[in-house]
Design an enzyme around this catalytic site. Structure first.
Site, PDB file in Angstrom:
ATOM      1  N   SER A 112     -13.450 -70.534 -20.812  1.00 27.64           N
ATOM      2  CA  SER A 112     -14.771 -71.179 -20.715  1.00 27.64           C
ATOM      3  C   SER A 112     -14.810 -72.159 -19.540  1.00 27.64           C
ATOM      4  O   SER A 112     -15.845 -72.305 -18.874  1.00 27.64           O
ATOM      5  CB  SER A 112     -15.139 -71.876 -22.028  1.00 27.64           C
ATOM      6  OG  SER A 112     -14.344 -73.028 -22.242  1.00 27.64           O
ATOM      7  N   HIS A 157     -23.419 -80.781 -17.174  1.00 24.99           N
ATOM      8  CA  HIS A 157     -23.209 -80.578 -18.609  1.00 24.99           C
ATOM      9  C   HIS A 157     -21.804 -81.088 -18.943  1.00 24.99           C
ATOM     10  O   HIS A 157     -20.850 -80.815 -18.211  1.00 24.99           O
ATOM     11  CB  HIS A 157     -23.343 -79.087 -18.955  1.00 24.99           C
ATOM     12  CG  HIS A 157     -22.818 -78.783 -20.324  1.00 24.99           C
ATOM     13  ND1 HIS A 157     -23.259 -79.465 -21.438  1.00 24.99           N
ATOM     14  CD2 HIS A 157     -21.867 -77.918 -20.768  1.00 24.99           C
ATOM     15  CE1 HIS A 157     -22.607 -79.032 -22.501  1.00 24.99           C
ATOM     16  NE2 HIS A 157     -21.756 -78.090 -22.125  1.00 24.99           N
ATOM     17  N   ASN A 210     -19.520 -83.825 -27.513  1.00 23.86           N
ATOM     18  CA  ASN A 210     -20.371 -82.753 -26.991  1.00 23.86           C
ATOM     19  C   ASN A 210     -21.611 -82.627 -27.857  1.00 23.86           C
ATOM     20  O   ASN A 210     -21.533 -82.413 -29.066  1.00 23.86           O
ATOM     21  CB  ASN A 210     -19.607 -81.417 -26.979  1.00 23.86           C
ATOM     22  CG  ASN A 210     -20.353 -80.341 -26.173  1.00 23.86           C
ATOM     23  OD1 ASN A 210     -21.448 -80.587 -25.666  1.00 23.86           O
ATOM     24  ND2 ASN A 210     -19.758 -79.170 -26.051  1.00 23.86           N
ATOM     25  N   LYS A 234     -13.795 -82.057 -13.188  1.00 32.84           N
ATOM     26  CA  LYS A 234     -13.178 -80.844 -12.614  1.00 32.84           C
ATOM     27  C   LYS A 234     -14.216 -80.070 -11.804  1.00 32.84           C
ATOM     28  O   LYS A 234     -13.946 -79.619 -10.689  1.00 32.84           O
ATOM     29  CB  LYS A 234     -12.696 -79.903 -13.729  1.00 32.84           C
ATOM     30  CG  LYS A 234     -11.409 -80.271 -14.423  1.00 32.84           C
ATOM     31  CD  LYS A 234     -11.183 -79.251 -15.563  1.00 32.84           C
ATOM     32  CE  LYS A 234     -10.075 -79.626 -16.521  1.00 32.84           C
ATOM     33  NZ  LYS A 234      -8.739 -79.427 -16.012  1.00 32.84           N
ATOM     34  N   GLU A 251     -28.899 -74.821 -30.230  1.00 40.09           N
ATOM     35  CA  GLU A 251     -28.102 -73.654 -30.606  1.00 40.09           C
ATOM     36  C   GLU A 251     -27.518 -73.875 -31.995  1.00 40.09           C
ATOM     37  O   GLU A 251     -26.675 -73.112 -32.446  1.00 40.09           O
ATOM     38  CB  GLU A 251     -26.998 -73.385 -29.590  1.00 40.09           C
ATOM     39  CG  GLU A 251     -26.035 -74.527 -29.396  1.00 40.09           C
ATOM     40  CD  GLU A 251     -24.947 -74.202 -28.391  1.00 40.09           C
ATOM     41  OE1 GLU A 251     -24.086 -73.392 -28.719  1.00 40.09           O
ATOM     42  OE2 GLU A 251     -24.986 -74.761 -27.278  1.00 40.09           O
ATOM     43  N   THR A 303     -13.661 -81.714 -29.342  1.00 38.06           N
ATOM     44  CA  THR A 303     -14.847 -81.684 -28.461  1.00 38.06           C
ATOM     45  C   THR A 303     -16.130 -81.469 -29.277  1.00 38.06           C
ATOM     46  O   THR A 303     -17.083 -80.861 -28.797  1.00 38.06           O
ATOM     47  CB  THR A 303     -14.702 -80.615 -27.353  1.00 38.06           C
ATOM     48  OG1 THR A 303     -14.524 -79.327 -27.951  1.00 38.06           O
ATOM     49  CG2 THR A 303     -13.514 -80.898 -26.450  1.00 38.06           C
ATOM     50  N   SER A 318     -22.810 -71.731 -22.117  1.00 36.01           N
ATOM     51  CA  SER A 318     -21.906 -70.587 -22.258  1.00 36.01           C
ATOM     52  C   SER A 318     -22.682 -69.305 -22.515  1.00 36.01           C
ATOM     53  O   SER A 318     -23.790 -69.313 -23.031  1.00 36.01           O
ATOM     54  CB  SER A 318     -20.947 -70.832 -23.413  1.00 36.01           C
ATOM     55  OG  SER A 318     -19.973 -71.752 -23.033  1.00 36.01           O
ATOM     56  N   CYS A 369     -25.757 -74.363 -24.235  1.00 37.50           N
ATOM     57  CA  CYS A 369     -26.062 -75.724 -23.776  1.00 37.50           C
ATOM     58  C   CYS A 369     -27.107 -75.774 -22.666  1.00 37.50           C
ATOM     59  O   CYS A 369     -27.482 -76.861 -22.214  1.00 37.50           O
ATOM     60  CB  CYS A 369     -24.786 -76.412 -23.301  1.00 37.50           C
ATOM     61  SG  CYS A 369     -23.493 -76.409 -24.528  1.00 37.50           S
TER      62      CYS A 369
HETATM   63  P1  HMG Z   1      -6.242 -77.710 -25.405  1.00 35.05           P
HETATM   64  O1  HMG Z   1      -5.479 -76.457 -25.340  1.00 35.05           O
HETATM   65  O2  HMG Z   1      -6.236 -78.430 -26.701  1.00 35.05           O
HETATM   66  O3  HMG Z   1      -5.778 -78.786 -24.357  1.00 35.05           O
HETATM   67  O4  HMG Z   1      -7.734 -77.337 -24.991  1.00 35.05           O
HETATM   68  P2  HMG Z   1      -4.828 -78.649 -23.061  1.00 35.05           P
HETATM   69  O5  HMG Z   1      -3.441 -78.450 -23.500  1.00 35.05           O
HETATM   70  O6  HMG Z   1      -5.440 -77.674 -22.084  1.00 35.05           O
HETATM   71  O7  HMG Z   1      -4.987 -80.134 -22.519  1.00 35.05           O
HETATM   72  C1  HMG Z   1      -6.194 -80.604 -22.045  1.00 35.05           C
HETATM   73  C2  HMG Z   1      -5.918 -81.538 -20.878  1.00 35.05           C
HETATM   74  O8  HMG Z   1      -5.243 -82.688 -21.379  1.00 35.05           O
HETATM   75  C3  HMG Z   1      -4.996 -80.927 -19.819  1.00 35.05           C
HETATM   76  O9  HMG Z   1      -5.448 -81.393 -18.566  1.00 35.05           O
HETATM   77  C4  HMG Z   1      -3.649 -81.544 -20.136  1.00 35.05           C
HETATM   78  O10 HMG Z   1      -2.772 -81.618 -19.021  1.00 35.05           O
HETATM   79  C5  HMG Z   1      -4.065 -82.936 -20.583  1.00 35.05           C
HETATM   80  P3  HMG Z   1      -5.889 -80.338 -17.405  1.00 35.05           P
HETATM   81  O11 HMG Z   1      -4.713 -79.488 -17.158  1.00 35.05           O
HETATM   82  O12 HMG Z   1      -7.044 -79.543 -17.991  1.00 35.05           O
HETATM   83  O13 HMG Z   1      -6.330 -81.214 -16.271  1.00 35.05           O
HETATM   84  N1  HMG Z   1      -3.110 -83.609 -21.436  1.00 35.05           N
HETATM   85  C6  HMG Z   1      -2.779 -84.921 -21.292  1.00 35.05           C
HETATM   86  N2  HMG Z   1      -3.211 -85.859 -20.413  1.00 35.05           N
HETATM   87  C7  HMG Z   1      -2.699 -87.144 -20.549  1.00 35.05           C
HETATM   88  N3  HMG Z   1      -1.794 -87.490 -21.506  1.00 35.05           N
HETATM   89  C8  HMG Z   1      -1.345 -86.573 -22.400  1.00 35.05           C
HETATM   90  C9  HMG Z   1      -1.845 -85.221 -22.309  1.00 35.05           C
HETATM   91  N4  HMG Z   1      -1.653 -84.081 -23.029  1.00 35.05           N
HETATM   92  C10 HMG Z   1      -2.406 -83.119 -22.478  1.00 35.05           C
HETATM   93  N5  HMG Z   1      -0.476 -86.928 -23.336  1.00 35.05           N
HETATM   94  C11 HMG Z   1     -10.011 -77.405 -24.366  1.00 35.05           C
HETATM   95  C12 HMG Z   1      -8.660 -78.128 -24.272  1.00 35.05           C
HETATM   96  C13 HMG Z   1     -11.025 -78.183 -23.596  1.00 35.05           C
HETATM   97  C14 HMG Z   1      -9.870 -76.005 -23.817  1.00 35.05           C
HETATM   98  C15 HMG Z   1     -10.404 -77.362 -25.866  1.00 35.05           C
HETATM   99  O14 HMG Z   1     -10.684 -78.646 -26.337  1.00 35.05           O
HETATM  100  C16 HMG Z   1     -11.586 -76.455 -26.161  1.00 35.05           C
HETATM  101  O15 HMG Z   1     -11.438 -75.260 -26.370  1.00 35.05           O
HETATM  102  N6  HMG Z   1     -12.846 -77.041 -26.221  1.00 35.05           N
HETATM  103  C17 HMG Z   1     -14.054 -76.236 -26.472  1.00 35.05           C
HETATM  104  C18 HMG Z   1     -14.459 -75.421 -25.272  1.00 35.05           C
HETATM  105  C19 HMG Z   1     -15.022 -76.235 -24.139  1.00 35.05           C
HETATM  106  O16 HMG Z   1     -15.418 -77.368 -24.304  1.00 35.05           O
HETATM  107  N7  HMG Z   1     -15.110 -75.607 -22.951  1.00 35.05           N
HETATM  108  C20 HMG Z   1     -15.687 -76.259 -21.780  1.00 35.05           C
HETATM  109  C21 HMG Z   1     -16.415 -75.274 -20.849  1.00 35.05           C
HETATM  110  S1  HMG Z   1     -17.593 -74.265 -21.733  1.00 35.05           S
HETATM  111  C22 HMG Z   1     -18.955 -75.323 -21.981  1.00 35.05           C
HETATM  112  O17 HMG Z   1     -19.041 -76.369 -21.421  1.00 35.05           O
HETATM  113  C23 HMG Z   1     -20.023 -74.855 -22.930  1.00 35.05           C
HETATM  114  C24 HMG Z   1     -19.993 -75.490 -24.309  1.00 35.05           C
HETATM  115  O18 HMG Z   1     -20.465 -76.826 -24.238  1.00 35.05           O
HETATM  116  C25 HMG Z   1     -20.857 -74.674 -25.298  1.00 35.05           C
HETATM  117  C26 HMG Z   1     -22.251 -74.265 -24.884  1.00 35.05           C
HETATM  118  O19 HMG Z   1     -22.598 -73.958 -23.747  1.00 35.05           O
HETATM  119  O20 HMG Z   1     -23.046 -74.135 -25.804  1.00 35.05           O
HETATM  120  C27 HMG Z   1     -18.592 -75.539 -24.905  1.00 35.05           C
END
Ligand code: HMG
Length: 393
Positions: A206, A238, A281, A247, A84, A157, A313, A116
Site C-alpha cells: 500500500s 493523505h 487515521n 515519505k 468508507e 494506524t 486505496s 480515503c
Molecule cells: P509494520 O510491519 O508493523 O511496521 O507495518 P514496520 O516494521 O514496517 O515498521 C514501520 C517503520 O517503523 C519502519 O520505518 C521501521 O524501520 C520503523 P520505515 O522503514 O518505513 O521508514 N521502526 C522503528 N523506528 C524507530 N524506533 C523503533 C522502530 N521499529 C521500527 N524501535 C505499516 C507498518 C504502516 C505497513 C502497518 O501499520 C500497516 O499495514 N498499516 C495499514 C496500511 C497503511 O496505513 N498503508 C499506508 C498507505 S495506503 C493508504 O494510505 C490508504 C489507507 O488510508 C486506506 C484508504 O485509502 O482507505 C490505509
C-alpha cells in the site's frame, strides 16, 4: 472575472475517547518508538458505543450550520457525506445527517465512496455544482472510523474523525485553483469486503501504490497547468500515519528534481501533522484534519498556495491546489479543535479493545438500547428492527 470557489467554513469532530499507542507497544512488548518515530503516531481517537459516522458527521456539520444566518441555510442545496465506513449499503449517511441538522427539504443528499479519496470526490462535485449556480452552497462531510483486526499490522494506524467543509462562491479560508491531476489504477492494497467490519491490507504494497499514485497524479496536475513545486508554502497529504506523508513528500521532491534540505521538508509538511498524530487515521477525513492543523497552527499563510495529494486505496489519487485567503485567520476555530481533542477521555488497553471490537452491531434484528456516553450533540440511542435510531442530546 472568473468566480472564486472555495471553503467558507469548517467543522471538526472525533471520538470522545483516546488511546495512547505506548499501551499497545507495552502489550506487544516492543519499543514505543516504533510508533512515535517509525510511523509518526502517538495516539488515536476511540468512539464510545453511542458514536458512529452519523453522529460524528452531524457533530462536525452542525458547527457550520449553527454559525450560519438562518436565511443563508436555504442556500445549502447539496449535502454530500464521503465515507468508507458507512452504516448501510443503500441509505446514505447524508440523509441521517440532513435530519439531525434539521435542514430544509430541498436538499440533494448522497454518499460517496472511494476509500480515503471520497472527501476529495465530494469537493470536486461541489465545485461543479457551484460553478453552475454561484448562489448555492454545498456541505461536504468526510468521515470515517478506521478499523483493522486486533493484533494485525494495521492496528496502530486506526482512528476516526469527521471534517465538514462548506463550499461556496464566497470563500473565506481557501480558493481552489483550476488545475487538477488525476491517477487511477486497479490495486488490491487495502479493501473491505461487505461481510467484514475491519479492513484488509497489504501494508508494504500500500505504501508503494500510494507513492506511485501521487507521482502519476502530480505529473497530470503539471500537464494541466498546475503550479510549480517551488511555488507552494505547504503540502497537505493523505495521512494514514504521518510518516507516510513525509515519505511521499521526499519522493515527490526527488521526482521534480528539487533538492530540499531536511528543514525545508519539515517546514512544508510538519504543520499538517499536529492533529493527525493524536487522532490517527480517519481515512477520508485525514487529509482535511491535516489542513485544519496547517491553518490553525501556522504563521501567516495569507495569499500562499497549498498543494494537496489526496490518496484512496484501490487506488485513486488527486493532486490539486488552493490559495489561502487574506481573511482566513478571522475564520479559524482553533480553541474549539483543541478543546475537542483535549477533552477526550483516555482509555486503558482493555477498554480500547472492548470499545473498538465489541461495539453494538446486532446482525439478527435484535433490539438494543445504548447508554448515553458521548459529550457530542448527537447520539446513537437504539438499534431495533435492523434500524439505527439517532437523537439530539
Ligand atoms: P509494520 O510491519 O508493523 O511496521 O507495518 P514496520 O516494521 O514496517 O515498521 C514501520 C517503520 O517503523 C519502519 O520505518 C521501521 O524501520 C520503523 P520505515 O522503514 O518505513 O521508514 N521502526 C522503528 N523506528 C524507530 N524506533 C523503533 C522502530 N521499529 C521500527 N524501535 C505499516 C507498518 C504502516 C505497513 C502497518 O501499520 C500497516 O499495514 N498499516 C495499514 C496500511 C497503511 O496505513 N498503508 C499506508 C498507505 S495506503 C493508504 O494510505 C490508504 C489507507 O488510508 C486506506 C484508504 O485509502 O482507505 C490505509
Amino acid at each position: 472575472m472568473t468566480t472564486q470557489i472555495g471553503i467558507e467554513d469548517y467543522g471538526f469532530a472525533t471520538g470522545s475517547k483516546v488511546f495512547d499507542l505506548s499501551l499497545l507497544a507495552e502489550h506487544q512488548q516492543i519499543s514505543q518508538e516504533k510508533y512515535t518515530i517509525g510511523i509518526g503516531q502517538e495516539k488515536f481517537s476511540v468512539p464510545s458505543y453511542d458514536e458512529d459516522v452519523v453522529t460524528l458527521a452531524a457533530a462536525a456539520a452542525s458547527q457550520i450550520t449553527s454559525r450560519m444566518d438562518p436565511a443563508q441555510l436555504d442556500s445549502i442545496r447539496t449535502l454530500i457525506v464521503a465515507t468508507e465506513s458507512g452504516i448501510d449499503q443503500s441509505k446514505a449517511v447524508a440523509v441521517y445527517v440532513h435530519r439531525l441538522l434539521e435542514l430544509h427539504r430541498n436538499v440533494r443528499c448522497f454518499e460517496v465512496k472511494q476509500a480515503c479519496y471520497g472527501g476529495t470526490a465530494g469537493l470536486a462535485t461541489a465545485q461543479g455544482i457551484i460553478a453552475r449556480n454561484n448562489d448555492e452552497r454545498v456541505l461536504v462531510v468526510a468521515v470515517d472510523v478506521a478499523r483493522y483486526d486486533a493484533d494485525s499490522s494495521g492496528e496502530p494506524t486506526q482512528g476516526n474523525a469527521a471534517v465538514a467543509l462548506l463550499v461556496s462562491a464566497t470563500p473565506t479560508l481557501l480558493a481552489f485553483d483550476h488545475a487538477q491531476g488525476l491517477a487511477v489504477t486497479d490495486a488490491m492494497d487495502f479493501w473491505r469486503p461487505n461481510h467484514r467490519t475491519t479492513a484488509l491490507v497489504d501494508g508494504r504494497a500500500s505504501i508503494q501504490v500510494y507513492i506511485q499514485q501521487v507521482l502519476t497524479a502530480w505529473d497530470d496536475y503539471a500537464r494541466h497547468g498546475g503550479r510549480q513545486f517551488e511555488d507552494f508554502a505547504a503540502f497537505c497529504y493523505h495521512q494514514p500515519f504521518t510518516k507516510m506523508a513525509a515519505k511521499a513528500h521526499q519522493r515527490l521532491s526527488r521526482h521534480v528534481s528539487t533538492e530540499l534540505s531536511a528543514p525545508a521538508v519539515t517546514a512544508q509538511i510538519d504543520p499538517t501533522f499536529v492533529y493527525n498524530r493524536v487522532v490517527g487515521n480517519s481515512y477520508t477525513a485525514s487529509m482535511y484534519v491535516g489542513l485544519i492543523g496547517l491553518l490553525e497552527g501556522s504563521n501567516d499563510l495569507s495569499n500562499k498556495p497549498i498543494a494537496f495529494a489526496s490518496y484512496g486505496s484501490g487506488a485513486m489519487c488527486e493532486v490539486f491546489s488552493a490559495v489561502v485567503l487574506p481573511s482566513y485567520a478571522d475564520h479559524l476555530h482553533t480553541e474549539r479543535t483543541q478543546h475537542t481533542l483535549g477533552q477526550r477521555e483516555p482509555v486503558d488497553f482493555q477498554s480500547y479493545r472492548r470499545l473498538y471490537y465489541d461495539y453494538p452491531n446486532p446482525t439478527d434484528g435484535t433490539a438494543i438500547t445504548i447508554a448515553r456516553e458521548t459529550p457530542g450533540p448527537f447520539r446513537l440511542a437504539e438499534i431495533s428492527d435492523n434500524q439505527r435510531h439517532y437523537e439530539a442530546c
